[in-house]
Design an enzyme around this catalytic site. Sequence first.
Site, PDB file in Angstrom:
ATOM      1  N   LYS A   1     -12.476 -63.487 -56.980  1.00 16.07           N
ATOM      2  CA  LYS A   1     -12.703 -63.964 -58.343  1.00 16.07           C
ATOM      3  C   LYS A   1     -13.009 -65.457 -58.358  1.00 16.07           C
ATOM      4  O   LYS A   1     -13.948 -65.904 -59.021  1.00 16.07           O
ATOM      5  CB  LYS A   1     -11.485 -63.670 -59.224  1.00 16.07           C
ATOM      6  CG  LYS A   1     -11.710 -64.025 -60.699  1.00 16.07           C
ATOM      7  CD  LYS A   1     -10.482 -63.746 -61.540  1.00 16.07           C
ATOM      8  CE  LYS A   1      -9.438 -64.825 -61.344  1.00 16.07           C
ATOM      9  NZ  LYS A   1      -8.291 -64.690 -62.286  1.00 16.07           N
TER      10      LYS A   1
ATOM     11  N   ASP B   1     -11.716 -61.196 -64.595  1.00 21.82           N
ATOM     12  CA  ASP B   1     -10.307 -61.505 -64.808  1.00 21.82           C
ATOM     13  C   ASP B   1      -9.724 -60.462 -65.768  1.00 21.82           C
ATOM     14  O   ASP B   1     -10.361 -59.451 -66.061  1.00 21.82           O
ATOM     15  CB  ASP B   1     -10.134 -62.923 -65.356  1.00 21.82           C
ATOM     16  CG  ASP B   1     -10.726 -63.087 -66.756  1.00 21.82           C
ATOM     17  OD1 ASP B   1     -11.402 -62.146 -67.254  1.00 21.82           O
ATOM     18  OD2 ASP B   1     -10.520 -64.154 -67.364  1.00 21.82           O
TER      19      ASP B   1
END
Length: 213
Positions: A120, A138
Amino acid sequence: MNREKRTEIFRRLRAQRPNPTTELAYSSPFELLIAVILSAQATDVGVNKATAKLYPVANTPQAILDLGVDGLKQYIKTIGLFNSKAENVIKTCRILVEQHGGEIPRDRAALEALPGVGRKTANVVLNTAFGEPTMAVDTHIFRVSNRTRIAPGKNVLEVEKRLLRVVPEEFLVDAHHWLILHGRYTCVARKPKCGSCIIEDLCELPMSQRPEY
């Protein structure tokens, strides 16, 4: 959900926020990388307060390396998990200095090899610093993608891959910012604000699951 509906969703999100970006404060790829590392399980507001004091003193890999772990902790101790984050940031800065000439690599594998940097975080840096069409999934993006049915998936990697496949190309670079901001301020976790949502009529969440307003 079909392509026409997805296209209209992103058209509206683009009209609402023509120039979306991260809410983390930064002025270089390195500052962004450190801010994202610090933001794990912390708010952007909290990170920005800490980096507002840190970056005027040290905003390069060598400068933060010179602070040392204990010196760095004094600036980030208001952030959750600051002890482990300080260790990771120092290790990352050492690798950047020793292996990358103090520069941020524009390469996923090299980014993910840095301590404290996962998929991420690498996606955020590649997208926000370098304009790569990546999806940093997320909790907000995961929720919005599944709730609206834009790109449902059982885990973040499934959602990421599906978004990259189904989001029309013209929206790819900014799509993850639009989805994060939509999830942060409108399609919130406990009670989505459907009544003020600009894509409410395009959302495929069953009416029975929508809050009354």
